[in-house]
Design a protein around this motif. Structure first.
Motif, PDB file in Angstrom:
ATOM      1  N   GLU A  61       0.827  -1.193   0.000  1.00 24.77           N
ATOM      2  CA  GLU A  61       0.000   0.000   0.000  1.00 24.77           C
ATOM      3  C   GLU A  61       0.864   1.246   0.000  1.00 24.77           C
ATOM      4  N   ALA A  62       0.375   2.254  -0.688  1.00 29.19           N
ATOM      5  CA  ALA A  62       1.058   3.539  -0.750  1.00 29.19           C
ATOM      6  C   ALA A  62      -0.005   4.625  -0.668  1.00 29.19           C
ATOM      7  N   ASP A  63       0.420   5.823  -0.388  1.00 31.52           N
ATOM      8  CA  ASP A  63      -0.495   6.953  -0.447  1.00 31.52           C
ATOM      9  C   ASP A  63      -0.682   7.287  -1.917  1.00 31.52           C
ATOM     10  N   GLY A  64      -1.790   6.913  -2.464  1.00 22.92           N
ATOM     11  CA  GLY A  64      -2.023   7.101  -3.886  1.00 22.92           C
ATOM     12  C   GLY A  64      -1.466   5.930  -4.672  1.00 22.92           C
ATOM     13  N   PHE A  65      -1.370   6.102  -5.958  1.00 22.68           N
ATOM     14  CA  PHE A  65      -0.839   5.073  -6.840  1.00 22.68           C
ATOM     15  C   PHE A  65       0.675   5.239  -6.908  1.00 22.68           C
ATOM     16  N   ALA A  66       1.404   4.153  -6.846  1.00 23.70           N
ATOM     17  CA  ALA A  66       2.868   4.220  -6.884  1.00 23.70           C
ATOM     18  C   ALA A  66       3.383   3.253  -7.941  1.00 23.70           C
ATOM     19  N   PHE A  67       4.245   3.744  -8.800  1.00 23.44           N
ATOM     20  CA  PHE A  67       4.803   2.950  -9.887  1.00 23.44           C
ATOM     21  C   PHE A  67       6.245   2.563  -9.575  1.00 23.44           C
ATOM     22  N   THR A  68       6.515   1.262  -9.616  1.00 15.68           N
ATOM     23  CA  THR A  68       7.848   0.704  -9.442  1.00 15.68           C
ATOM     24  C   THR A  68       8.339   0.294 -10.829  1.00 15.68           C
ATOM     25  N   GLY A  69       9.611   0.343 -11.040  1.00 18.13           N
ATOM     26  CA  GLY A  69      10.164  -0.029 -12.343  1.00 18.13           C
ATOM     27  C   GLY A  69      10.731   1.183 -13.041  1.00 18.13           C
ATOM     28  N   ALA A  70      10.994   2.226 -12.246  1.00 14.77           N
ATOM     29  CA  ALA A  70      11.532   3.454 -12.805  1.00 14.77           C
ATOM     30  C   ALA A  70      13.050   3.427 -12.874  1.00 14.77           C
ATOM     31  N   PRO A  95      14.371  -5.516 -17.136  1.00 14.04           N
ATOM     32  CA  PRO A  95      14.568  -4.071 -17.062  1.00 14.04           C
ATOM     33  C   PRO A  95      13.276  -3.384 -16.629  1.00 14.04           C
ATOM     34  N   GLY A  96      13.430  -2.259 -15.978  1.00  8.89           N
ATOM     35  CA  GLY A  96      12.277  -1.422 -15.694  1.00  8.89           C
ATOM     36  C   GLY A  96      11.891  -0.671 -16.962  1.00  8.89           C
ATOM     37  N   ALA A  97      10.853   0.107 -16.872  1.00  6.85           N
ATOM     38  CA  ALA A  97      10.405   0.939 -17.996  1.00  6.85           C
ATOM     39  C   ALA A  97      10.117   2.336 -17.434  1.00  6.85           C
ATOM     40  N   PRO A  98      11.172   3.110 -17.169  1.00  8.05           N
ATOM     41  CA  PRO A  98      10.965   4.424 -16.559  1.00  8.05           C
ATOM     42  C   PRO A  98       9.963   5.301 -17.308  1.00  8.05           C
ATOM     43  N   TRP A  99       9.986   5.245 -18.625  1.00 13.69           N
ATOM     44  CA  TRP A  99       9.051   6.029 -19.424  1.00 13.69           C
ATOM     45  C   TRP A  99       7.604   5.630 -19.156  1.00 13.69           C
ATOM     46  N   ARG A 103       4.733   7.892 -17.373  1.00 15.00           N
ATOM     47  CA  ARG A 103       3.493   8.143 -18.127  1.00 15.00           C
ATOM     48  C   ARG A 103       2.275   7.695 -17.325  1.00 15.00           C
ATOM     49  N   GLY A 104       2.374   6.559 -16.658  1.00 15.01           N
ATOM     50  CA  GLY A 104       1.258   6.094 -15.826  1.00 15.01           C
ATOM     51  C   GLY A 104       0.939   7.073 -14.725  1.00 15.01           C
ATOM     52  N   ALA A 105       1.967   7.582 -14.053  1.00 17.61           N
ATOM     53  CA  ALA A 105       1.759   8.565 -12.984  1.00 17.61           C
ATOM     54  C   ALA A 105       1.153   9.854 -13.551  1.00 17.61           C
ATOM     55  N   GLU A 106       1.650  10.307 -14.702  1.00 14.41           N
ATOM     56  CA  GLU A 106       1.114  11.526 -15.324  1.00 14.41           C
ATOM     57  C   GLU A 106      -0.366  11.390 -15.653  1.00 14.41           C
ATOM     58  N   LEU A 107      -0.745  10.266 -16.243  1.00 10.82           N
ATOM     59  CA  LEU A 107      -2.151  10.070 -16.620  1.00 10.82           C
ATOM     60  C   LEU A 107      -3.064  10.084 -15.403  1.00 10.82           C
ATOM     61  N   LEU A 108      -2.643   9.446 -14.332  1.00  8.59           N
ATOM     62  CA  LEU A 108      -3.458   9.436 -13.118  1.00  8.59           C
ATOM     63  C   LEU A 108      -3.521  10.825 -12.488  1.00  8.59           C
ATOM     64  N   GLN A 109      -2.406  11.534 -12.478  1.00  7.47           N
ATOM     65  CA  GLN A 109      -2.389  12.893 -11.934  1.00  7.47           C
ATOM     66  C   GLN A 109      -3.295  13.815 -12.744  1.00  7.47           C
ATOM     67  N   GLU A 110      -3.261  13.671 -14.073  1.00 10.86           N
ATOM     68  CA  GLU A 110      -4.132  14.480 -14.930  1.00 10.86           C
ATOM     69  C   GLU A 110      -5.604  14.204 -14.658  1.00 10.86           C
ATOM     70  N   ALA A 111      -5.905  12.997 -14.187  1.00  5.89           N
ATOM     71  CA  ALA A 111      -7.281  12.630 -13.845  1.00  5.89           C
ATOM     72  C   ALA A 111      -7.630  13.052 -12.411  1.00  5.89           C
ATOM     73  N   GLY A 112      -6.686  13.726 -11.747  1.00  5.48           N
ATOM     74  CA  GLY A 112      -6.949  14.202 -10.398  1.00  5.48           C
ATOM     75  C   GLY A 112      -6.685  13.184  -9.303  1.00  5.48           C
ATOM     76  N   PRO A 114      -3.963  10.887  -6.913  1.00  4.88           N
ATOM     77  CA  PRO A 114      -2.579  10.951  -6.420  1.00  4.88           C
ATOM     78  C   PRO A 114      -1.755   9.798  -6.987  1.00  4.88           C
ATOM     79  N   ALA A 115      -0.630  10.122  -7.588  1.00  5.11           N
ATOM     80  CA  ALA A 115       0.225   9.107  -8.198  1.00  5.11           C
ATOM     81  C   ALA A 115       1.667   9.576  -8.161  1.00  5.11           C
ATOM     82  N   SER A 116       2.564   8.607  -8.028  1.00  7.66           N
ATOM     83  CA  SER A 116       3.989   8.930  -7.996  1.00  7.66           C
ATOM     84  C   SER A 116       4.787   7.772  -8.568  1.00  7.66           C
ATOM     85  N   VAL A 117       6.066   8.040  -8.781  1.00  8.45           N
ATOM     86  CA  VAL A 117       7.005   7.027  -9.234  1.00  8.45           C
ATOM     87  C   VAL A 117       7.937   6.746  -8.067  1.00  8.45           C
ATOM     88  N   ASP A 118       8.118   5.470  -7.741  1.00 13.91           N
ATOM     89  CA  ASP A 118       8.991   5.076  -6.646  1.00 13.91           C
ATOM     90  C   ASP A 118      10.247   4.432  -7.236  1.00 13.91           C
TER      91      ASP A 118
END
Length: 147
Positions: A61-70, A95-99, A103-112, A114-118
């Motif tokens: 669990e994280a505060d908001g959506f969190a993307f691993t693989g950056a 390999p991770g896919a930082p891009w 992009r996943g975090a950006e799309l969620l943030q644009e939808a209002g 909370p999202a981040s990259v970890d």
């Protein structure tokens, strides 16, 4: 959308992972054999080999959506306990896919949302255990998203 784009779209798929490192231990009752067989044929069943994989997981669990693989090569988190020693030596150096994480975090943030990259967290067993079976060469960039 053109027909060409529609035919290249990959499906959303449920990827089972069983219990802990189940695919890498004896299976005397055949409980995990069918699941492993499904996973071994998964990539070949797709319209084409994926350029990257995004796995939505509920393993932490994280505060908001969190993307691993950056990171270029995320580590592994052996978040299971009491299994044979060899199961803590499983490697899946995909390999991770930082891009894709960004992009996943950006799309969620644009939808209002909370999202981040970890960039620190590695893949947990909900990712590396089934993916080692499905993509044993670890040659498809992968991102894990948790909520």
């Amino acid at each position: 959308m053109t027909e060409t784009l529609a035919t290249l779209r990959q499906p959303s798929i449920f990827i089972p992972h069983g219990g802990g490192p189940c695919f890498f231990m004896p299976d005397p009752q055949g409980m995990w054999s069918g699941m492993a067989e499904y996973l071994r044929g998964l990539i070949a069943s797709l319209p084409e080999k994926p350029r990257a994989i995004l796995i939505i997981s509920g393993h932490w669990e994280a505060d908001g959506f969190a993307f691993t693989g950056a990171e270029a090569h995320p580590g592994l988190i052996y978040d299971y306990y009491g299994f044979p020693p060899h199961t803590y030596e499983i490697a899946w150096p995909a390999p991770g896919a930082p891009w894709l994480a960004r992009r996943g975090a950006e799309l969620l943030q644009e939808a209002g949302l909370p999202a981040s990259v970890d960039p620190q967290r590695g893949f947990d067993h909900g990712v590396f255990v089934p993916m080692k079976v499905a993509v044993p060469d670890a040659d498809i960039p992968t991102v894990q998203e948790d909520r």
